[in-house]
Design an enzyme around this catalytic site. Sequence first.
Site, mmCIF file in Angstrom:
data_model
loop_
_atom_site.group_PDB
_atom_site.id
_atom_site.type_symbol
_atom_site.label_atom_id
_atom_site.label_comp_id
_atom_site.label_asym_id
_atom_site.label_seq_id
_atom_site.Cartn_x
_atom_site.Cartn_y
_atom_site.Cartn_z
ATOM 1 N N ARG A 1 31.081 44.656 46.377
ATOM 2 C CA ARG A 1 31.176 44.144 44.963
ATOM 3 C C ARG A 1 31.718 42.831 45.235
ATOM 4 N NH1 ARG A 1 35.540 44.976 42.212
ATOM 5 N NH2 ARG A 1 34.602 45.098 40.159
ATOM 6 N N LEU A 2 31.617 41.907 44.334
ATOM 7 C CA LEU A 2 32.513 40.737 43.868
ATOM 8 C C LEU A 2 33.043 40.892 42.542
ATOM 9 C CD1 LEU A 2 30.285 37.671 45.286
ATOM 10 C CD2 LEU A 2 32.625 38.319 46.102
ATOM 11 N N ASP A 3 34.037 40.564 42.446
ATOM 12 C CA ASP A 3 34.783 40.387 41.007
ATOM 13 C C ASP A 3 34.221 39.467 40.307
ATOM 14 O OD1 ASP A 3 36.694 42.424 41.650
ATOM 15 O OD2 ASP A 3 38.099 40.764 42.570
ATOM 16 N N TRP A 4 33.990 39.722 38.847
ATOM 17 C CA TRP A 4 33.368 38.864 37.978
ATOM 18 C C TRP A 4 33.819 37.341 38.006
ATOM 19 C CZ3 TRP A 4 35.633 35.607 34.302
ATOM 20 C CH2 TRP A 4 37.204 36.072 34.148
ATOM 21 N N SER B 1 34.701 36.104 40.921
ATOM 22 C CA SER B 1 34.295 35.422 42.091
ATOM 23 C C SER B 1 32.930 35.109 42.249
ATOM 24 C CB SER B 1 34.646 36.376 43.237
ATOM 25 O OG SER B 1 36.081 36.915 43.321
#
Length: 206
Positions: A44-47, A49
């Site tokens: 995942r990528l944080d919101w 990022s």
Amino acid sequence: MTNHYRYIIFHKPYGVLSQFTQESPKHSTLKDYIDVPDVYPVGRLDWDSEGFLLLTNDGQLQHRLAHPRFGHERTYWVQVERIPDADAINKLQTGVEIQDYRTLPAKVRLLLQEPLVCDRNPPIRFRKNVPTAWLEMALTEGKNRQVRRMTAAVGFPTLRLIRVSIVHLQLDGLQPGQWRDLTSSELKSLHNSPKAHKSNSKLLKF
């Protein structure tokens, strides 16, 4: 290799959640950009990022890329507040303490040339008379908000975070919000490369 599998590279914009379900009206989701059934992000990528997100319905490949024991390399361009000195770079390379965990060794270098990246919407906060710098960081692990916590631990807060590659796969011209299927050569190389690849530090134009 069966034909029903899909392998997608997506350039995730800032503010987009790495999921298809809507939990908050504040953020867009992958559903707003990708109309492909039954694919799921690898990791995942944080919101807050940006950058490279791989999606697939190949569960075996998902496991192999996401599991820490395989040590697949993920490369990030990180814009930080102020200019890190040699001591800070060395600490990031050898491992830093973040809460009760010490990070694994990482490949970290100061980019002498600002990378060719698109503008962010909204732009990062700028502080007058406070310079910024870009780091290239290649990690083989992905703890929660790890890059941000690492740069903060050595005194250089992250302002912008862009993942540019996973192993040898790169964004290569994708604009924020765009996606494409992997090419046959990329897919073949991905399936034949269980171990981490060397970071490709060339500037990517997108």
